[in-house]
Design an enzyme around this catalytic site. Sequence first.
Site, PDB file in Angstrom:
ATOM      1  N   LYS A   1       0.861   4.674   6.797  1.00 50.49           N
ATOM      2  CA  LYS A   1       0.252   5.469   5.732  1.00 50.49           C
ATOM      3  C   LYS A   1       0.881   6.861   5.771  1.00 50.49           C
ATOM      4  CE  LYS A   1      -2.795   2.145   4.947  1.00 50.49           C
ATOM      5  NZ  LYS A   1      -2.686   1.282   3.747  1.00 50.49           N
TER       6      LYS A   1
ATOM      7  N   SER B   1       0.808  -1.224   0.000  1.00 48.56           N
ATOM      8  CA  SER B   1       0.000   0.000   0.000  1.00 48.56           C
ATOM      9  C   SER B   1       0.841   1.273   0.000  1.00 48.56           C
ATOM     10  CB  SER B   1      -0.946   0.015   1.198  1.00 48.56           C
ATOM     11  OG  SER B   1      -0.208   0.098   2.407  1.00 48.56           O
TER      12      SER B   1
END
Length: 301
Positions: free
Chosen positions: A198, A125
Amino acid sequence: MAVNLPETPGGAPSEPAEPGVPAARDTQYAQQGSYDQRGPYGQQAANGPYAQQGPYGQRLQGDGSGARAEARGRAGGSRDRKARRTARRPRPWWIELPVMVAVGLAVALLIKTCLFQVFTIPSGSMENTLRVGDRVGVNKLAPLTGWTPQQGQPVVFKDPGNWLPPQPVDSNPITNAVSSVLSFVGLVPPKDDNYLVKRVIATGGQTVQCAGATLTVDGRKVVEPYLHPGDDSCAGMDFGPVKVPSGYIWVEGDHRSDSADSRWHRQGPGGGAVPVGNVVGPVSAVVWPVSHLDWFGWTGR
């Protein structure tokens, strides 16, 4: 008529000896004064019949008992020095090794608690900034010194609620216990592995929106050079405008088309935003593998 008398070595005239009696200086008892004499080993006595040379060549004064006491004292001091040298001998390895291991674990725990902690990247990701299997060092000292997440920084945070599937449990009690200990001191990534990484897109009080291929924060376009090749800022998912609650952050992955981030959890707690209290710290570096070592700065910039 003058008579020349023989002189002694000191230059004084010697008294004539009686006929048949040798001069005093020629006998084995020859002496000067009553106590100045040769000792039993031929040394020149200083004062008294027992004065003699000490064991180290110095001249001893007084009687024989004092000399012997001093000699015994020196012998005792020598034994004390030998005892001290014996006491300083290194401890056996079977004692040193556990001590070294304990000290190493304590240092690792201190580093993990206050300085840096290592996490493993489990998914793609955050590609190509972070790759699957990378070990990243997270700066845990920054939050302790007043740091707060800022826009553009990659951060590690604890799962705010069902972002990750349940993690498998090791059925082997021995390896499970060992991994728990190593995870606790920070030598391996957290055992439960319920942490995510993230990039911060917006912070508390800001408004974030994505439409077409343009991401905006408070109405200003966000330039994202870190995006995975072939992705745009929205990756086909328009949303917003969303106002981030105070004390929360909005996060998205760099591989925007392969990241289940804040956009995917808008129906969950915080409307997809992550509590700042869940943030472990900024990602400062890739520490493994060697082929992908990288440094993002003290605060991930």
